[in-house]
Scaffold this motif. Sequence first.
Motif, mmCIF file in Angstrom:
data_model
loop_
_atom_site.group_PDB
_atom_site.id
_atom_site.type_symbol
_atom_site.label_atom_id
_atom_site.label_comp_id
_atom_site.label_asym_id
_atom_site.label_seq_id
_atom_site.Cartn_x
_atom_site.Cartn_y
_atom_site.Cartn_z
ATOM 1 N N PHE A 69 -1.828 -7.328 -5.142
ATOM 2 C CA PHE A 69 -1.280 -5.988 -4.881
ATOM 3 C C PHE A 69 -2.233 -5.247 -3.949
ATOM 4 C CE2 PHE A 69 -3.670 -5.629 -8.837
ATOM 5 C CZ PHE A 69 -4.386 -4.445 -8.710
ATOM 6 N N VAL A 70 -1.645 -4.287 -3.219
ATOM 7 C CA VAL A 70 -2.436 -3.541 -2.226
ATOM 8 C C VAL A 70 -2.637 -2.111 -2.716
ATOM 9 C CG1 VAL A 70 -2.728 -2.975 0.216
ATOM 10 C CG2 VAL A 70 -1.225 -4.871 -0.434
ATOM 11 N N MET A 71 -3.892 -1.699 -2.760
ATOM 12 C CA MET A 71 -4.185 -0.314 -3.140
ATOM 13 C C MET A 71 -3.920 0.613 -1.966
ATOM 14 S SD MET A 71 -7.565 -0.356 -5.492
ATOM 15 C CE MET A 71 -7.525 -1.087 -7.122
ATOM 16 N N LYS A 72 -3.516 1.824 -2.290
ATOM 17 C CA LYS A 72 -3.231 2.862 -1.288
ATOM 18 C C LYS A 72 -4.372 2.987 -0.268
ATOM 19 C CE LYS A 72 -1.524 6.903 0.277
ATOM 20 N NZ LYS A 72 -0.417 6.802 1.247
ATOM 21 N N GLY A 73 -4.006 3.201 0.973
ATOM 22 C CA GLY A 73 -4.969 3.302 2.059
ATOM 23 C C GLY A 73 -6.061 4.335 1.808
ATOM 24 N N SER A 112 0.818 -1.209 0.000
ATOM 25 C CA SER A 112 0.000 0.000 0.000
ATOM 26 C C SER A 112 0.856 1.266 0.000
ATOM 27 C CB SER A 112 -0.858 -0.026 1.268
ATOM 28 O OG SER A 112 -1.402 1.240 1.495
ATOM 29 N N GLY A 113 0.467 2.212 -0.836
ATOM 30 C CA GLY A 113 1.142 3.503 -0.854
ATOM 31 C C GLY A 113 2.375 3.542 -1.736
ATOM 32 N N THR A 114 2.781 2.377 -2.241
ATOM 33 C CA THR A 114 3.970 2.353 -3.112
ATOM 34 C C THR A 114 3.587 1.919 -4.516
ATOM 35 O OG1 THR A 114 4.513 0.033 -2.698
ATOM 36 C CG2 THR A 114 5.381 1.656 -1.136
ATOM 37 N N PHE A 115 2.290 1.680 -4.732
ATOM 38 C CA PHE A 115 1.847 1.079 -5.989
ATOM 39 C C PHE A 115 0.579 1.761 -6.502
ATOM 40 C CE2 PHE A 115 0.563 -2.742 -8.554
ATOM 41 C CZ PHE A 115 1.749 -2.880 -9.258
ATOM 42 N N GLY A 116 0.320 2.969 -5.995
ATOM 43 C CA GLY A 116 -0.882 3.694 -6.399
ATOM 44 C C GLY A 116 -2.117 2.829 -6.219
ATOM 45 N N TYR A 117 -2.957 2.777 -7.273
ATOM 46 C CA TYR A 117 -4.130 1.897 -7.245
ATOM 47 C C TYR A 117 -3.936 0.738 -8.237
ATOM 48 C CZ TYR A 117 -5.766 5.726 -4.518
ATOM 49 O OH TYR A 117 -5.849 6.676 -3.529
ATOM 50 N N GLY A 118 -2.681 0.519 -8.614
ATOM 51 C CA GLY A 118 -2.352 -0.596 -9.516
ATOM 52 C C GLY A 118 -2.347 -0.170 -10.970
#
Length: 303
Positions: A42-46, A21-27
């Motif tokens: 992948f994790v979407m930004k908080g 999260s936070g390093t990959f935008g929203y993918g």
Amino acid sequence: MADLTADLGFIKLKNPVIPASGTFGYGGEFLQFFDLDLLGAFVMKGVYSEERGGNEPPRIWETPSGLLNSIGLAGPGAEGLRGIIKEVASKTSTPIIVNVCGGNDEEYLEVARVLDVMEEVAMLELNISCPNVRSGGSCPAQSPSDTKKVVRLLKENTKKPLIVKLSPNVSDVPSVARAAEEAGADAISVVNTFLGLALDVKNRKPVFKNFFAGLSGPAIKPLALKIVWEVAEAVNIPVIGIGGIMTGRDVLEFILAGATAIQTGTVNIIEPTGSVRIINETLELMDELKIDNLEEIRGGLNI
Ligand code: SIN
């Protein structure tokens, strides 16, 4: 060829590499660099309930082998994120995890409920560990009882698997991890960033308006590895290791320490295709070391 699958129990990932999260935008921002189907997940930004502008600049600051950030969880709000999730999900079959934020327990639940009904969201990651939104970097993950309360609330009211993201900025991370497990967490992701301070000597001021910021990158890897090992010893649910992972060798170190999967962070910011390189390197190193699958070495330190 080695089997790279990572079995979290509630879901089996094609490989253990999950941009954090936070390093990959929203993918979707990374589609110009590679096919998201290559990733384990992948994790979407908080995201909070309402739209947030985040902290005043500067927001990032390079340090030796590391990166300080003070973004302040800028984002479109839970309702605003729904359209983005649908758009990105139409372009990949890789599981999407959304990082859930809140100013209080009710807001965490409000956000989780919006996401819980979306079939495009595979898992929720509860962010109780951001160092950049409350004064002095405080957060619910600093207290086992606060952690237990919010995890229980979400588990009782949502259906998606819940990963709880913990802070390293406490004296006893395993006791917070155990509290999350007791409250029903399905997995632990650890660590979020370490609180740090950058100073501007000329102006005799802190660099960041929020004073402290969160340190990530290779500088924190040995610290993160120690905590992952301690947490994996303390709980019976899967641990997702995070902290300065830059290579396939780093991945195998975290798996050896007891992690079932890992998250990549800073590497995505400095090398957009870094997570794919790391997947390939992990596979090559497993073949070289004749490791058939990740379970074969998980937590398997010779001590
Ligand atoms: C931020 O947006 O400030 C970082 C998020 C986090 O550390 O959880």
